[in-house]
Design a protein around this motif. Structure first.
Motif, mmCIF file in Angstrom:
data_model
loop_
_atom_site.group_PDB
_atom_site.id
_atom_site.type_symbol
_atom_site.label_atom_id
_atom_site.label_comp_id
_atom_site.label_asym_id
_atom_site.label_seq_id
_atom_site.Cartn_x
_atom_site.Cartn_y
_atom_site.Cartn_z
ATOM 1 N N ILE A 101 70.527 -3.698 -49.385
ATOM 2 C CA ILE A 101 69.730 -2.562 -48.621
ATOM 3 C C ILE A 101 69.981 -3.198 -47.083
ATOM 4 O O ILE A 101 69.686 -4.373 -46.916
ATOM 5 C CB ILE A 101 68.303 -2.394 -48.956
ATOM 6 C CG1 ILE A 101 68.041 -2.309 -50.411
ATOM 7 C CG2 ILE A 101 67.552 -1.478 -48.045
ATOM 8 C CD1 ILE A 101 68.754 -0.871 -50.778
ATOM 9 N N ALA A 102 70.254 -2.366 -46.066
ATOM 10 C CA ALA A 102 70.305 -2.602 -44.766
ATOM 11 C C ALA A 102 69.132 -2.155 -43.905
ATOM 12 O O ALA A 102 68.896 -0.938 -44.057
ATOM 13 C CB ALA A 102 71.757 -2.576 -44.251
ATOM 14 N N PHE A 103 68.867 -3.075 -42.984
ATOM 15 C CA PHE A 103 67.823 -2.710 -41.904
ATOM 16 C C PHE A 103 68.432 -2.685 -40.504
ATOM 17 O O PHE A 103 69.008 -3.670 -39.995
ATOM 18 C CB PHE A 103 66.709 -3.342 -41.975
ATOM 19 C CG PHE A 103 65.723 -3.280 -41.014
ATOM 20 C CD1 PHE A 103 64.881 -2.040 -40.637
ATOM 21 C CD2 PHE A 103 65.577 -4.255 -39.963
ATOM 22 C CE1 PHE A 103 64.217 -1.946 -39.439
ATOM 23 C CE2 PHE A 103 64.653 -4.417 -38.852
ATOM 24 C CZ PHE A 103 64.183 -2.987 -38.428
ATOM 25 N N GLY A 104 68.350 -1.794 -39.423
ATOM 26 C CA GLY A 104 68.561 -1.724 -38.201
ATOM 27 C C GLY A 104 67.699 -1.090 -37.485
ATOM 28 O O GLY A 104 67.250 -0.008 -37.907
ATOM 29 N N ASN A 105 67.471 -1.492 -36.153
ATOM 30 C CA ASN A 105 66.904 -1.076 -35.237
ATOM 31 C C ASN A 105 67.450 -0.377 -34.128
ATOM 32 O O ASN A 105 68.430 -1.132 -33.515
ATOM 33 C CB ASN A 105 65.527 -1.903 -34.761
ATOM 34 C CG ASN A 105 64.671 -0.924 -33.919
ATOM 35 O OD1 ASN A 105 64.235 0.165 -33.980
ATOM 36 N ND2 ASN A 105 64.230 -1.880 -32.858
ATOM 37 N N CYS A 106 67.132 0.817 -33.405
ATOM 38 C CA CYS A 106 67.790 1.300 -32.011
ATOM 39 C C CYS A 106 69.363 1.537 -32.282
ATOM 40 O O CYS A 106 69.883 2.302 -33.437
ATOM 41 C CB CYS A 106 67.682 0.176 -30.913
ATOM 42 S SG CYS A 106 68.159 0.925 -29.319
ATOM 43 N N ASP A 107 70.324 0.714 -31.718
ATOM 44 C CA ASP A 107 71.759 1.095 -31.895
ATOM 45 C C ASP A 107 72.508 0.553 -33.091
ATOM 46 O O ASP A 107 73.303 1.203 -33.666
ATOM 47 C CB ASP A 107 72.513 0.768 -30.703
ATOM 48 C CG ASP A 107 72.414 -0.701 -29.988
ATOM 49 O OD1 ASP A 107 72.324 -1.391 -31.046
ATOM 50 O OD2 ASP A 107 72.822 -0.827 -29.107
ATOM 51 N N ASN A 127 64.058 4.100 -35.470
ATOM 52 C CA ASN A 127 64.473 4.479 -34.050
ATOM 53 C C ASN A 127 65.613 4.617 -33.705
ATOM 54 O O ASN A 127 66.346 3.862 -32.620
ATOM 55 C CB ASN A 127 63.602 3.624 -33.173
ATOM 56 C CG ASN A 127 61.992 3.330 -33.061
ATOM 57 O OD1 ASN A 127 61.440 4.362 -33.764
ATOM 58 N ND2 ASN A 127 61.587 2.180 -33.045
ATOM 59 N N PRO A 128 66.645 5.383 -34.280
ATOM 60 C CA PRO A 128 67.968 5.620 -33.993
ATOM 61 C C PRO A 128 68.389 6.115 -32.703
ATOM 62 O O PRO A 128 67.645 6.761 -32.112
ATOM 63 C CB PRO A 128 68.615 6.571 -35.203
ATOM 64 C CG PRO A 128 67.547 6.314 -36.149
ATOM 65 C CD PRO A 128 66.278 6.218 -35.623
ATOM 66 N N TRP A 129 69.318 5.217 -31.987
ATOM 67 C CA TRP A 129 69.579 5.493 -30.671
ATOM 68 C C TRP A 129 70.798 6.690 -30.847
ATOM 69 O O TRP A 129 71.742 6.638 -31.342
ATOM 70 C CB TRP A 129 70.448 4.183 -30.040
ATOM 71 C CG TRP A 129 70.959 4.429 -28.871
ATOM 72 C CD1 TRP A 129 72.214 4.885 -28.365
ATOM 73 C CD2 TRP A 129 70.257 4.086 -27.539
ATOM 74 N NE1 TRP A 129 72.221 4.598 -27.165
ATOM 75 C CE2 TRP A 129 71.097 4.414 -26.503
ATOM 76 C CE3 TRP A 129 68.942 3.920 -27.279
ATOM 77 C CZ2 TRP A 129 70.653 4.224 -25.126
ATOM 78 C CZ3 TRP A 129 68.406 3.732 -25.832
ATOM 79 C CH2 TRP A 129 69.179 4.059 -24.852
ATOM 80 N N VAL A 130 70.315 7.774 -29.900
ATOM 81 C CA VAL A 130 71.203 8.719 -29.867
ATOM 82 C C VAL A 130 71.590 9.242 -28.367
ATOM 83 O O VAL A 130 72.013 10.208 -28.137
ATOM 84 C CB VAL A 130 70.601 9.988 -30.611
ATOM 85 C CG1 VAL A 130 70.674 9.909 -32.191
ATOM 86 C CG2 VAL A 130 69.186 10.545 -30.100
ATOM 87 N N THR A 220 60.138 6.085 -26.379
ATOM 88 C CA THR A 220 61.024 6.937 -25.993
ATOM 89 C C THR A 220 62.338 7.091 -26.485
ATOM 90 O O THR A 220 62.985 8.129 -26.613
ATOM 91 C CB THR A 220 61.586 6.436 -24.431
ATOM 92 O OG1 THR A 220 61.982 5.291 -24.353
ATOM 93 C CG2 THR A 220 60.152 6.612 -23.474
ATOM 94 N N THR A 221 62.775 5.949 -27.140
ATOM 95 C CA THR A 221 63.983 6.042 -27.865
ATOM 96 C C THR A 221 64.059 7.063 -29.131
ATOM 97 O O THR A 221 64.833 7.669 -29.633
ATOM 98 C CB THR A 221 64.733 4.644 -28.203
ATOM 99 O OG1 THR A 221 65.031 3.960 -27.402
ATOM 100 C CG2 THR A 221 65.946 4.712 -29.294
ATOM 101 N N ALA A 222 62.956 6.752 -29.855
ATOM 102 C CA ALA A 222 62.463 7.466 -30.957
ATOM 103 C C ALA A 222 62.410 9.071 -30.676
ATOM 104 O O ALA A 222 62.585 9.971 -31.451
ATOM 105 C CB ALA A 222 61.219 6.848 -31.785
ATOM 106 N N MET A 223 61.654 9.261 -29.541
ATOM 107 C CA MET A 223 61.398 10.683 -29.316
ATOM 108 C C MET A 223 62.804 11.179 -28.837
ATOM 109 O O MET A 223 62.967 12.517 -29.353
ATOM 110 C CB MET A 223 60.559 10.805 -27.794
ATOM 111 C CG MET A 223 59.078 10.237 -27.958
ATOM 112 S SD MET A 223 58.376 10.255 -26.270
ATOM 113 C CE MET A 223 56.907 9.361 -26.463
ATOM 114 N N ALA A 224 63.861 10.535 -28.223
ATOM 115 C CA ALA A 224 64.910 11.340 -28.051
ATOM 116 C C ALA A 224 65.692 11.436 -29.527
ATOM 117 O O ALA A 224 66.212 12.654 -29.914
ATOM 118 C CB ALA A 224 65.906 10.475 -27.383
#
Length: 278
Positions: A101-107, A127-130, A220-224
């Protein structure tokens, strides 16, 4: 036991840290931004120790050009080979592994969504970066900060409206009415999904790998991301049974508070189980 490992990625030596444990379900932690594998204030190293203590091996690594790894840093959009090399190294170094299982935050979350290539058994994406950076005429990222999304602007103005002090400031002239009107007009706009959001949505719609989206609602990243998630682009993904979303009322992008750290650990354990083995 924690030990350092090295593995190759397109001719460059990458450095990783393996927290060993007897379980057959492992956790791969992918760092976001230009962050080294220990994470902000050692948060990812602490997380790895906690998960390993519960019986699950954990691998963290520095991608090319970051931390102790060789090569040039070309950003998260060029990290497909790094992720594949890390997965292969994890399986070599922990041969008892059955699932990863992989975990990553933001980008890092975005990179995993785009580049897991079916080699992982589950994704925990925080909070994926888009957001796409402004580009100069030469194609390089501009020096100006990335503009906040309309969703983030709306949240900021809503917080101000709820504060009685803001009304006092408005009536006493401390708030610039022209700027206020301009901000409200920006907040009223509907965010258009970026090319990156469209790519992630396409990957979600095509993949059956279990995905757990973990959202800090006031980041803010999560909001986007949520602005994109609730758009038509993600219609197919929202209807898939292998994708679920959890939201927490937090401002912390990296789950830095004690409460956020506990929540993150609990969500990871939901995916990999609280005990080693299967």
């Amino acid at each position: 036991m924690r030990r350092m490992i090295g593995f190759m990625c397109e001719g460059h030596l990458l450095t990783g840290t393996l927290d060993e444990a007897p379980g057959d379900i492992g956790l791969l932690i992918v760092s976001g931004g230009n962050e080294i594998r220990c994470g902000a204030h050692g948060g990812q190293a602490q997380l790895a120790a906690q998960v390993a203590a519960l019986g699950h091996p954990v691998l963290r690594y520095d991608r090319r050009g970051i931390g102790d790894s060789e090569g040039s840093n070309s950003g998260f959009m060029d990290s497909r080979a790094d992720i594949a090399a890390a997965i292969a190294a994890f399986r070599r170094e922990a041969p008892a592994l059955d699932r990863i299982i992989a975990f990553g935050n933001c980008d890092a979350a975005s990179a995993l969504a785009l580049f897991h290539d079916g080699q992982l058994d589950g994704l925990i994406l925080a909070n994926p970066w888009v957001i796409e950076e402004e580009q100069q005429d030469d194609g390089e990222a501009a020096d100006t900060p990335t503009k906040p999304s309309a969703a983030a602007i709306r949240a900021r103005y809503w917080d101000r409206i709820k504060n009685p002090r803001s009304l006092i400031d408005l009536f006493t002239g401390k708030i610039d009415l022209k700027k206020l009107v301009g901000g409200l007009m920006k907040a009223a706009k509907k965010d258009q999904p970026t090319g990156l959001a469209i790519q992630i949505a396409a990957q979600f719609s095509q993949s059956d790998v279990p995905v757990h989206l973990l959202i800090a609602k006031r980041d803010t990243t999560a909001m986007a991301f949520m602005g994109a998630w609730n758009s038509d682009v993600f219609n197919a993904a929202r209807g898939k049974e292998n994708i679920r979303l959890s939201a927490t009322d937090s401002t912390s992008h990296s789950f830095a508070s004690d409460a956020d750290k506990k929540l993150l650990l609990s969500k990871i354990l939901e995916e990999i189980g609280s005990e080693g083995g299967t």
